[in-house]
Each structure stands twice: as C-alpha cells, then as structure tokens.
Design a protein around this motif. Structure first.
Motif, PDB file in Angstrom:
ATOM      1  N   LEU A 293      47.805  35.517  40.105  1.00  0.00           N
ATOM      2  CA  LEU A 293      47.353  36.131  41.349  1.00  0.00           C
ATOM      3  C   LEU A 293      46.904  37.569  41.115  1.00  0.00           C
ATOM      4  O   LEU A 293      45.908  38.022  41.686  1.00  0.00           O
ATOM      5  N   ASP A 294      47.638  38.280  40.264  1.00  0.00           N
ATOM      6  CA  ASP A 294      47.228  39.648  39.956  1.00  0.00           C
ATOM      7  C   ASP A 294      45.918  39.658  39.190  1.00  0.00           C
ATOM      8  O   ASP A 294      45.059  40.521  39.413  1.00  0.00           O
ATOM      9  N   THR A 295      45.730  38.691  38.297  1.00  0.00           N
ATOM     10  CA  THR A 295      44.489  38.616  37.527  1.00  0.00           C
ATOM     11  C   THR A 295      43.316  38.250  38.422  1.00  0.00           C
ATOM     12  O   THR A 295      42.193  38.743  38.236  1.00  0.00           O
ATOM     13  N   ILE A 296      43.553  37.372  39.411  1.00  0.00           N
ATOM     14  CA  ILE A 296      42.505  37.046  40.382  1.00  0.00           C
ATOM     15  C   ILE A 296      42.114  38.300  41.163  1.00  0.00           C
ATOM     16  O   ILE A 296      40.928  38.566  41.394  1.00  0.00           O
ATOM     17  N   ALA A 297      43.138  39.091  41.551  1.00  0.00           N
ATOM     18  CA  ALA A 297      42.849  40.361  42.216  1.00  0.00           C
ATOM     19  C   ALA A 297      42.003  41.247  41.309  1.00  0.00           C
ATOM     20  O   ALA A 297      41.045  41.894  41.759  1.00  0.00           O
ATOM     21  N   GLY A 298      42.333  41.260  40.012  1.00  0.00           N
ATOM     22  CA  GLY A 298      41.570  42.048  39.054  1.00  0.00           C
ATOM     23  C   GLY A 298      40.128  41.590  38.937  1.00  0.00           C
ATOM     24  O   GLY A 298      39.211  42.410  38.807  1.00  0.00           O
ATOM     25  N   SER A 299      39.909  40.270  38.995  1.00  0.00           N
ATOM     26  CA  SER A 299      38.541  39.758  38.899  1.00  0.00           C
ATOM     27  C   SER A 299      37.730  40.130  40.138  1.00  0.00           C
ATOM     28  O   SER A 299      36.516  40.374  40.051  1.00  0.00           O
ATOM     29  N   ILE A 300      38.396  40.192  41.298  1.00  0.00           N
ATOM     30  CA  ILE A 300      37.712  40.623  42.523  1.00  0.00           C
ATOM     31  C   ILE A 300      37.301  42.090  42.399  1.00  0.00           C
ATOM     32  O   ILE A 300      36.163  42.463  42.697  1.00  0.00           O
ATOM     33  N   ILE A 301      38.252  42.924  41.951  1.00  0.00           N
ATOM     34  CA  ILE A 301      37.965  44.353  41.769  1.00  0.00           C
ATOM     35  C   ILE A 301      36.863  44.543  40.731  1.00  0.00           C
ATOM     36  O   ILE A 301      35.926  45.339  40.920  1.00  0.00           O
ATOM     37  N   GLY A 303      34.554  42.455  39.894  1.00  0.00           N
ATOM     38  CA  GLY A 303      33.283  41.999  40.461  1.00  0.00           C
ATOM     39  C   GLY A 303      32.634  43.038  41.360  1.00  0.00           C
ATOM     40  O   GLY A 303      31.416  43.262  41.306  1.00  0.00           O
ATOM     41  N   ILE A 304      33.445  43.693  42.183  1.00  0.00           N
ATOM     42  CA  ILE A 304      32.904  44.737  43.062  1.00  0.00           C
ATOM     43  C   ILE A 304      32.403  45.914  42.230  1.00  0.00           C
ATOM     44  O   ILE A 304      31.320  46.468  42.485  1.00  0.00           O
ATOM     45  N   SER A 305      33.186  46.294  41.219  1.00  0.00           N
ATOM     46  CA  SER A 305      32.763  47.382  40.335  1.00  0.00           C
ATOM     47  C   SER A 305      31.460  47.030  39.624  1.00  0.00           C
ATOM     48  O   SER A 305      30.551  47.870  39.511  1.00  0.00           O
ATOM     49  N   ASP A 306      31.352  45.786  39.147  1.00  0.00           N
ATOM     50  CA  ASP A 306      30.123  45.366  38.459  1.00  0.00           C
ATOM     51  C   ASP A 306      28.918  45.416  39.394  1.00  0.00           C
ATOM     52  O   ASP A 306      27.806  45.765  38.972  1.00  0.00           O
ATOM     53  N   GLY A 314      21.713  49.150  36.493  1.00  0.00           N
ATOM     54  CA  GLY A 314      21.085  47.973  35.895  1.00  0.00           C
ATOM     55  C   GLY A 314      21.993  47.214  34.947  1.00  0.00           C
ATOM     56  O   GLY A 314      21.604  46.187  34.390  1.00  0.00           O
ATOM     57  N   LYS A 315      23.212  47.682  34.764  1.00  0.00           N
ATOM     58  CA  LYS A 315      24.175  46.974  33.906  1.00  0.00           C
ATOM     59  C   LYS A 315      25.570  47.082  34.527  1.00  0.00           C
ATOM     60  O   LYS A 315      25.846  48.002  35.300  1.00  0.00           O
ATOM     61  N   ARG A 316      26.418  46.152  34.136  1.00  0.00           N
ATOM     62  CA  ARG A 316      27.747  46.090  34.740  1.00  0.00           C
ATOM     63  C   ARG A 316      28.687  47.147  34.167  1.00  0.00           C
ATOM     64  O   ARG A 316      28.314  47.916  33.288  1.00  0.00           O
ATOM     65  N   THR A 317      29.939  47.146  34.695  1.00  0.00           N
ATOM     66  CA  THR A 317      30.944  48.133  34.287  1.00  0.00           C
ATOM     67  C   THR A 317      31.136  48.115  32.769  1.00  0.00           C
ATOM     68  O   THR A 317      31.318  47.045  32.179  1.00  0.00           O
ATOM     69  N   PRO A 318      31.112  49.270  32.120  1.00  0.00           N
ATOM     70  CA  PRO A 318      31.330  49.308  30.664  1.00  0.00           C
ATOM     71  C   PRO A 318      32.719  48.786  30.297  1.00  0.00           C
ATOM     72  O   PRO A 318      33.650  48.814  31.108  1.00  0.00           O
ATOM     73  N   ILE A 319      32.841  48.302  29.083  1.00  0.00           N
ATOM     74  CA  ILE A 319      34.134  47.846  28.586  1.00  0.00           C
ATOM     75  C   ILE A 319      35.139  49.010  28.641  1.00  0.00           C
ATOM     76  O   ILE A 319      34.864  50.109  28.167  1.00  0.00           O
ATOM     77  N   GLY A 320      36.280  48.729  29.261  1.00  0.00           N
ATOM     78  CA  GLY A 320      37.298  49.764  29.395  1.00  0.00           C
ATOM     79  C   GLY A 320      36.962  50.797  30.446  1.00  0.00           C
ATOM     80  O   GLY A 320      37.662  51.814  30.559  1.00  0.00           O
ATOM     81  N   GLY A 321      35.910  50.547  31.237  1.00  0.00           N
ATOM     82  CA  GLY A 321      35.458  51.556  32.195  1.00  0.00           C
ATOM     83  C   GLY A 321      35.832  51.270  33.638  1.00  0.00           C
ATOM     84  O   GLY A 321      35.325  51.949  34.547  1.00  0.00           O
ATOM     85  N   LEU A 322      36.696  50.276  33.882  1.00  0.00           N
ATOM     86  CA  LEU A 322      37.095  49.999  35.261  1.00  0.00           C
ATOM     87  C   LEU A 322      37.814  51.220  35.837  1.00  0.00           C
ATOM     88  O   LEU A 322      38.761  51.741  35.239  1.00  0.00           O
ATOM     89  N   GLY A 323      37.369  51.673  36.979  1.00  0.00           N
ATOM     90  CA  GLY A 323      37.941  52.877  37.584  1.00  0.00           C
ATOM     91  C   GLY A 323      37.081  54.110  37.339  1.00  0.00           C
ATOM     92  O   GLY A 323      37.378  55.187  37.848  1.00  0.00           O
TER      93      GLY A 323
END
Length: 342
Positions: A293-301, A303-306, A314-323
């Motif tokens: 459930l926490d990982t699903i929450a992470g995938s939602i977050i 996805g929004i960040s991406d 023009g590109k998604r969130t960098p690796i290690g760049g969430l936040g």
C-alpha cells in the motif's frame, strides 16, 4: 417376449448410465466448490498478507491480472470470492493505471515537441487504458457492495475482522478512483456519479488512527472534489494534513498520496510541491506488513511528479530526484579558503 426383455434392459441401462453421469457431475461440482473455498481461504489467509508485505506494484498488479479470472470462476460452482475479488480487481487496475500514465507522458512529450499525430494517438491510448482501469476499479467497488450491502446515512456494515475492514477501505478507495479514471476516459464506462457521496459516507465506518489517516483523508479528498458534500465548517486541507501526518507516523503514506492527488486536481502548485517533498522526506520506519500500500502511494506520487517534470522539461523525474523540481535553486558549491590548505 425376449425382444421386449432386451429392450427393457437397454432402457434401464441408459437410465442407469444417465443417473451415473448426473451423480458424477454433481460430485465434480462438490469437488470444484471445495477447491474454490480452499483457494479463496488460502488467498485471504496467506497470499494476500504476503502480497501486502511486497514492495513491487508491478508484480502485484500482474498477479491480480493473472489470478483474478481463476478466483472469480469458482463463483460459478457456489464459492463466494467477493472479498478477495475486491482486492485482486484493485491490484489488477494498477496495471492499467500505469499504462495510462505512460500514454499521458507520451502525449505531453509529443505536445512539447509539436508532433500533433503522436499527441492525438497518445491521448486516445491513454483514454483506453483509463477506461480499463475504471472498469476494474468499479468491479472492485461493486464486489465490496455485494458482500456488505449499500449503507444509508448513519449505517455501517458488520466488519468482523481486520480483513473485512481492509476490504471496505480498499473497495471504497477503488470506487473514487473509478470515478476519476472514467472522467479521464470521457465517461466510457459510465461510473455512477453518486459513488463519491457513498464513499464519503462509508469511510465514517473505519477508525482513522488505525488505518493510517486514510478514512478521513479520503473524505477530505472528496470534499475538495465535491464541496457540497463537506460538513459545515469543514476544512478539507486541514484534514488532509492531519491524515498525512498520521500516515507518516504509522509508516503507511497513503494519505500523503490523497493529499497530492487533491492538490494536483485543484491546480494548487504550492501544496502539490509540499506534498511530494514531504512524502520523499518521510521514507523511514515504514510498516513492513503493508509495504504494498505504501508502494502504491509512492507510485501515485511518482506519477504526479513525472507529469509535472514532463510538462515543464519534456522528461520525467530524474533518478533519485523525487521531491526536487526543475526550477529549484542549485546549491552553491562550498567555497574553499586557501589559508585552510596552507
């Protein structure tokens, strides 16, 4: 006389064979039902807890896609898979959700690059996947309703075990998600619009502290979506903040995802960025029993960040760049005093 005796004997033999076949079929039915009951019981007691402790959303959703038809088929022989069905249809929907996101990101890149045909094709594909996700989520919700019934204002179902409460929680969240995905799919599925009001009411039946702030968080998210459902003087954002903190403290950050989804849907950039930063900063001491459930929450977050990164760069969130965000001020390099080196 002898021919009559032979004819009578043949008729008796046919009837005996038919009776034997019917008994055999009934016996198979009993065996199938027993098998279904055992499989459903195993799914509830062993497979689901194991899956909940897993941290791979893709694996869980593919398991849902692969196992759901088998589990549901035992309904034909008298087994009752509604509770487990709520869970597996929900996990199966996660696969369609992920594919819808990939199509949406492709659409954003095409728009940014000025490729009209690519953008149109990606948008069509996104709506198809969103419709499939909505179908599966609606089925999860309907399975929950079939098991526990429709509740009126002030009523609650008999939730005897933690598993019942979990099914009620997940089924109601799936109901809201089905409504949102159907909207993204231009209403292809025809999800009833009154589901939001029902979910807001149903979530009152769960203990907010026990379930990581999700019940109140879900209600507050619905208030943001449909303000007419909010109680007098209700503060949706304050409720979401409280629920998010409970989730952080208890190690399941699902309420944080609800906060981010609300901020994204309302176009509140300041709250959206805060929710993503807070989620990324609270990744310690997570509950190992509910990692999925926490990982699903992470995938939602994620996805929004991406979406935000892709729309702007023009590109998604960098690796290690969430936040982090594309326009964050770069940290200045530390200065070195030459006297310190001498």
């Amino acid at each position: 006389m002898r021919s009559l005796s032979i004819k009578k004997w043949l008729q008796q033999t046919r009837w005996a064979a038919l009776a034997g076949a019917l008994i055999a079929l009934q016996g198979c039915g009993v065996i199938y039902k027993t098998t279904g009951d055992v499989l459903i019981s195993y799914g509830r007691s062993e497979m689901l807890p194991y899956m909940m402790a897993y941290d791979d959303v893709r694996m869980a959703c593919i398991t849902g896609e692969a196992q759901t038809p088998l589990l549901m088929s035992f309904e034909r022989v008298g087994s009752n898979p509604n509770k487990l069905g709520t869970m597996v249809f929900t996990t199966a929907a996660a696969c369609a959700d992920q594919l819808a996101l990939e199509s949406e990101l492709r659409y954003m890149r095409a728009v940014k690059g000025g490729n009209v045909n690519e953008a149109q094709d990606a948008r069509i594909e996104q709506k198809r996947w969103a419709a499939l996700a909505a179908e599966r989520q609606l089925e999860a919700y309907n399975r929950m309703v079939s098991e526990y019934g429709e509740m009126k204002e002030g009523e609650c179902p008999k939730l005897k075990t933690d598993f019942d409460e979990m099914v009620w929680l997940v089924g109601n969240i799936s109901g809201v998600q089905s409504l949102m995905n159907d909207g993204a799919a231009d209403g292809q599925v025809g999800v009833p619009r009154d589901i939001a009001a029902k979910v807001e009411r149903n979530m009152k039946c769960l203990d907010n502290e026990k379930w990581w702030g999700v019940p109140r968080g879900t209600r507050a998210a619905v208030w943001n979506l449909l303000p007419m459902l909010a109680p007098p003087n209700a503060d949706a954002w304050a409720e979401l903040e409280k629920s998010t903190k409970i989730g952080f403290d208890k190690g399941v950050r699902l309420s944080s995802a609800l906060y981010a989804m609300s901020a994204y849907s309302k176009g509140d950039d300041q709250r959206l960025r805060k929710s993503i930063r807070d989620f990324a900063a609270n990744d310690k001491d997570l509950d190992p029993n509910y990692q999925l459930l926490d990982t699903i929450a992470g995938s939602i977050i994620q996805g929004i960040s991406d979406r935000e990164w892709t729309e702007n760069t023009g590109k998604r969130t960098p690796i290690g760049g969430l936040g982090t965000f594309w326009d964050d001020k770069a940290k200045s390099a530390p200065t070195v005093d030459i006297n310190d080196l001498l």
